[in-house]
Enzyme design. Structure first.
Site, PDB file in Angstrom:
ATOM      1  N   SER A 146      -9.667   2.060   2.964  1.00  9.05           N
ATOM      2  CA  SER A 146      -8.846   2.868   1.981  1.00  9.05           C
ATOM      3  C   SER A 146      -7.764   1.914   1.338  1.00  9.05           C
ATOM      4  O   SER A 146      -6.905   2.577   0.290  1.00  9.05           O
ATOM      5  CB  SER A 146      -7.981   3.852   2.879  1.00  9.05           C
ATOM      6  OG  SER A 146      -7.238   3.564   3.774  1.00  9.05           O
ATOM      7  N   SER A 184      -9.959  -0.089   7.190  1.00 10.37           N
ATOM      8  CA  SER A 184      -9.528  -0.165   5.833  1.00 10.37           C
ATOM      9  C   SER A 184      -8.811  -1.412   5.298  1.00 10.37           C
ATOM     10  O   SER A 184      -8.280  -1.305   4.274  1.00 10.37           O
ATOM     11  CB  SER A 184      -8.405   1.108   5.940  1.00 10.37           C
ATOM     12  OG  SER A 184      -9.252   2.347   5.792  1.00 10.37           O
ATOM     13  N   LYS A 211       0.796  -1.026   0.046  1.00 11.91           N
ATOM     14  CA  LYS A 211      -0.007  -0.045   0.008  1.00 11.91           C
ATOM     15  C   LYS A 211       0.865   1.183  -0.047  1.00 11.91           C
ATOM     16  O   LYS A 211       1.814   1.466   0.629  1.00 11.91           O
ATOM     17  CB  LYS A 211      -0.783  -0.009   1.293  1.00 11.91           C
ATOM     18  CG  LYS A 211      -1.792   1.108   1.285  1.00 11.91           C
ATOM     19  CD  LYS A 211      -2.972   0.952   2.425  1.00 11.91           C
ATOM     20  CE  LYS A 211      -3.800   2.062   2.682  1.00 11.91           C
ATOM     21  NZ  LYS A 211      -4.681   2.053   3.698  1.00 11.91           N
TER      22      LYS A 211
END
Length: 501
Positions: free
Chosen positions: A155, A179, A80
């Protein structure tokens, strides 16, 4: 017949293929890089550097040739883009950091590299991890591989989409209010948020420091356990990292996988397990299709020997206002450093220093980030601190206490991850409150700092994946993973792939 990653259903199989020399790390990296290029329309990745990836893969092959391979050496992974990475851009999905390159690696990246894993690239995400749909990224929205007109969740939506679409066998994510769990649910993969402090936050671009926690995202509980072995552990560079004296001891998260509980049999491996069902998780607002899939999963758990117990988490509804006071307050503080001087985008034209600050932040941050900075600054301001922030912290403690009362009656808590399946792109962007309400079932776990995970448990509206949420007590990741693994041994939801469900 040449090796293909399509035939592999787990990281262990991938590791075995590498160990047996059925495929080299370089060949594997090339295959995944080709997939990433072919699936560019998903927008799952922000930054790919093929030469850097292949150099890591060749180093992994050399390590194996020297007999120094670890269990995950040569296995590809995507990170990420909230983790700083030396030599790669680290943008946090924001224009503010669009060209930022870190001089060091985050601890999570460092530990995965030490395990011999090969970085495929940096995945797309909601800007500064603020969002539930991955539509807040400066680099554009990520599309759900199951239906490209829908969101993948957020997210960590880029990581979820990459794993679901077979662009990476595993990815890192972060979970501040859901998330990891929510995009795992929406994208039909498995993900776990560990106990707060289990995994180092060093080098993770901060959103809300008392809530942010990194974790693995992959296809199965076994995959997540293997990744957590490499990822977790005390880090003196992170002041929130759990010390060994506090319970942050290194452990093998795979140790209970496939093992029946004490006194149980192989036919009913979870006999004696008490599953708590919070009545607040099954009321108004939960869509019928999600409830049906979750109830079917719970029935499967009963077949495995578990018993269902009703529990109550009475402050569940308050988790939304509490979270949306505390998290923006911490964000407003953390993001104050991005001013065009210390870090980040600097406006091209300005009159003086103050004007430069204002224009740089106005240009560098997106709408949702600005909204949360303003909310956070407001609740921390003189005259409102006691009424909002302090009150929210008190309720946060009550929420944590409610979980402890529930765990006195059960061993693990289960329920839905989200009230609905993934929604259409653009469906909620004009109404932030509706977007926030989608986090109702994940926020309280984060506020309490508990471990939680999502496992695929079926499909709902329009054939979209549904995730079952498992919540454990502090430091109970091994039992959570054991419980999830038992379900995945009895079902095949985690083996379903987009286009092949």
């Amino acid at each position: 017949m040449p090796f293909s990653a399509d035939s592999v259903t787990s990281l262990r199989q991938l590791a075995d293929a590498l160990a047996a020399r059925s495929v080299s790390a370089e060949e594997l990296a090339r295959e995944y890089l080709a997939r990433i290029e072919q699936a560019a329309a998903l927008n799952a990745f922000i930054h790919v550097d093929a030469e850097r990836t292949l150099a890591q893969a060749r180093a992994a092959d050399e390590r194996r040739a020297r007999g120094e391979a670890a269990p995950l050496t040569g296995v590809p992974i995507a990170h990420k883009d909230v983790f700083v990475t030396r030599g790669w851009r680290a943008t946090a999905g924001s224009k503010m950091l669009a060209n930022y390159e870190s001089p060091f690696d985050a601890t999570v990246v460092e530990r995965m590299a030490a395990a011999g894993m090969v970085t495929l690239g940096k995945t797309n995400m909601d800007e500064f991890a603020m969002g539930s749909s991955n539509e807040n990224s400066h680099f554009g929205p990520v599309r759900n591989p199951w239906d490209t007109s829908r969101v993948p969740g957020g997210s960590s939506g880029g990581s979820a989409a990459a794993v679901a679409a077979g662009l990476a066998p595993a990815a890192t994510g972060t979970d501040t209010g859901g998330s990891i769990r929510q995009p795992s649910s929406f994208s039909g993969i498995t993900g776990i948020k560990p106990t707060y402090g289990r995994v180092s936050r060093y080098g993770m671009i901060a959103f809300a420091s008392s809530l942010d926690q990194a974790g693995p995202m992959a296809h199965s509980a076994e995959d997540c356990a293997l990744l957590l072995n490499a990822m977790a552990g005390f880090d003196p560079r992170d002041s929130t990292s759990i010390t060994p004296a506090q319970g942050g001891v290194d452990e093998d998260y795979t140790r209970l996988l496939g093992q029946p509980r004490a006194g149980a049999t192989t036919e009913r491996p979870l006999a004696g397990l008490r599953i708590g069902l919070p009545k607040e998780y099954f009321g108004k607002g939960l869509s019928a299709d999600v409830e049906q899939a979750v109830r079917a999963a719970l029935a499967e758990y009963e077949k495995l020997g578990a018993t269902l117990v009703e529990v109550t988490l009475p402050k569940t509804e308050l988790s939304i206002p509490v979270y949306y006071v505390i998290a923006p307050a911490e964000a407003s503080s953390n993001l104050s450093r991005f001013d065009g001087v210390r870090y980040g985008h600097r406006a091209a034209e300005y009159r003086d220093l103050l004007d430069m600050y204002k224009k740089s932040r106005a240009e560098g941050f997106g709408a949702e980030v600005k909204r949360r900075i303003m909310v956070g600054t407001y609740v921390l301001s003189h005259g409102y601190y006691d009424a909002y922030y302090l009150q929210a912290q008190k309720i946060r403690r009550i929420i944590a206490d409610d979980f402890q009362r529930a765990f006195a009656q059960c061993d693990v808590i289960m329920g839905p991850v989200a009230p609905t399946v993934a929604w259409k792109l653009g469906e909620k962007t004009s109404d932030p409150v509706q977007m926030y309400l989608a986090d109702i079932f994940t926020l309280s776990t984060s506020l309490a700092g508990l471990p939680g995970m999502s496992v695929p448990c079926g499909f709902g509206e329009a054939g979209m994946p549904v995730g079952l949420q498992l919540i454990g007590n502090y430091f109970d990741e091994a039992r959570l993973l054991q419980t999830a693994h038992a379900f995945q041994q009895a079902t095949d939801w985690h083996l379903r792939r987009p286009g092949k469900a």
